[in-house]
Design an enzyme around this catalytic site. Sequence first.
Site, PDB file in Angstrom:
ATOM      1  N   PHE A 138      70.585  16.984  88.747  1.00 42.35           N
ATOM      2  CA  PHE A 138      71.170  18.236  88.287  1.00 42.35           C
ATOM      3  C   PHE A 138      70.083  19.313  88.191  1.00 42.35           C
ATOM      4  O   PHE A 138      69.017  19.066  87.632  1.00 42.35           O
ATOM      5  CB  PHE A 138      71.784  18.065  86.893  1.00 42.35           C
ATOM      6  CG  PHE A 138      73.088  17.328  86.861  1.00 42.35           C
ATOM      7  CD1 PHE A 138      74.251  17.936  87.302  1.00 42.35           C
ATOM      8  CD2 PHE A 138      73.156  16.040  86.370  1.00 42.35           C
ATOM      9  CE1 PHE A 138      75.467  17.270  87.254  1.00 42.35           C
ATOM     10  CE2 PHE A 138      74.366  15.357  86.301  1.00 42.35           C
ATOM     11  CZ  PHE A 138      75.529  15.976  86.749  1.00 42.35           C
ATOM     12  N   GLY A 139      70.369  20.506  88.703  1.00 48.28           N
ATOM     13  CA  GLY A 139      69.459  21.622  88.453  1.00 48.28           C
ATOM     14  C   GLY A 139      69.072  22.382  89.706  1.00 48.28           C
ATOM     15  O   GLY A 139      68.866  21.792  90.775  1.00 48.28           O
ATOM     16  N   ASP A 197      68.263  29.118  83.588  1.00 47.46           N
ATOM     17  CA  ASP A 197      68.201  27.651  83.532  1.00 47.46           C
ATOM     18  C   ASP A 197      67.416  27.131  84.737  1.00 47.46           C
ATOM     19  O   ASP A 197      67.811  26.165  85.397  1.00 47.46           O
ATOM     20  CB  ASP A 197      69.597  27.037  83.470  1.00 47.46           C
ATOM     21  CG  ASP A 197      69.570  25.553  83.088  1.00 47.46           C
ATOM     22  OD1 ASP A 197      68.479  25.036  82.752  1.00 47.46           O
ATOM     23  OD2 ASP A 197      70.637  24.908  83.132  1.00 47.46           O
TER      24      ASP A 197
END
Length: 403
Positions: free
Chosen positions: A307-308, A289
């Site tokens: 996010f991330g 991801d």
Amino acid sequence: MAAVTKRTREMLHEEFSFLCRDFDDDFKNFLLSRSCSVFPGFCDVHVHFREPGFSYKETVKTGSLAAAHGGYTAVCTMPNLNPVPDSREHLDTVLTPIREAGLIRVLPYGALTIGEKGEELADLDGMADDVIAFSDDGKGVQSESMMRAAMEKAAKLGKIIAAHCEDNSLLHGGYIHAGSYAAVHGHRGIVSESEWGPIARDLRLAKETGCAYHVCHISCKESVALIRQAKAEGVDVTCETGPHYLVLDDSMLEEDGRFKMNPPLRDKADREALLEGIQDGTIDMIATDHAPHSAEEKSRGLEKSAFGIVGLETAFPVLYTKLVKTGFLSLDKLIDLLTYNPRARFGIPLDGSYTVWDLNAETTVDPDDFLSMGRATPFAGWKLNGVCVKTVTNGRTVYPLGE
């Protein structure tokens, strides 16, 4: 579309073994002199290369470089772009930079719904021939009737649906796991049901429609149990988790945006369930991801950062050091998870690709050494074993670039 089969894995392994037999003597001597190991090119079915629309975060070229640096020769890019690839015209805008700048095999997903809004099916027919699968990654499909319609169409097309499972009604503005860390530090939490609830729904729909279903980035124990049971019932389902969910939990959080991802790091019991799922085959593959953002977007702490995290360049060293060297997994099992299983499930050929690693070399993770434009990683400063020496695909060296 059948789930991962032993025979398909065996065929890929035979192809790789045949490739190794053809190495010339000079290369074999090089491997021996460096005590290096050769693996089939890794395959990541869940990455974000951000182009078109968000090239200040990452591009196909920089993402490809990062992938090759991490030993990957095939990746599948998610569709939360601008424009979203929800039609033939929009897909062409995604395919253009891939064809012009992709250093490895880059396979795009097509969106499930128009604009990933969950309101109307995208042009699945028009995109089917040029996408690896369909997904509204980054957003969960909230409507059961919409997901049913998507599964029925995907089943007719013989394509996989890869689902980001998230129930928006249960989020309540959360941004880390609703666990002890959130309670102690005053953060808003995300309950695990926001993930496993949609998975339970989708598994029922997949059983009813016959759709080939893949669950993205599972993070909690309930998800593992649901998928294990569905497999026992014959549902055509596979799933992935990320390296970070296997070696970190919310007790290890810091007040830093590099620890913020979606789904969030859960608690120790969830991590242990994921590890059990890896061992017993419930979890079929590991995907990073890889989700780069700008330094500014990741500098706002847990609450306000995007996010991330990035993951392509650290995945193998993290997993090799923390799972293989500790005796939890065999090296062969790790290669199944990183290469053979994802390629078998998504029908991605090996293309004569391989990657060479010095497993004895120790390195300290320094984001400044990344070839990705993203720098946010929870593994910064970790001492790990394994350095990528060379990555080759289709007879062409893609790392080090220019060799």
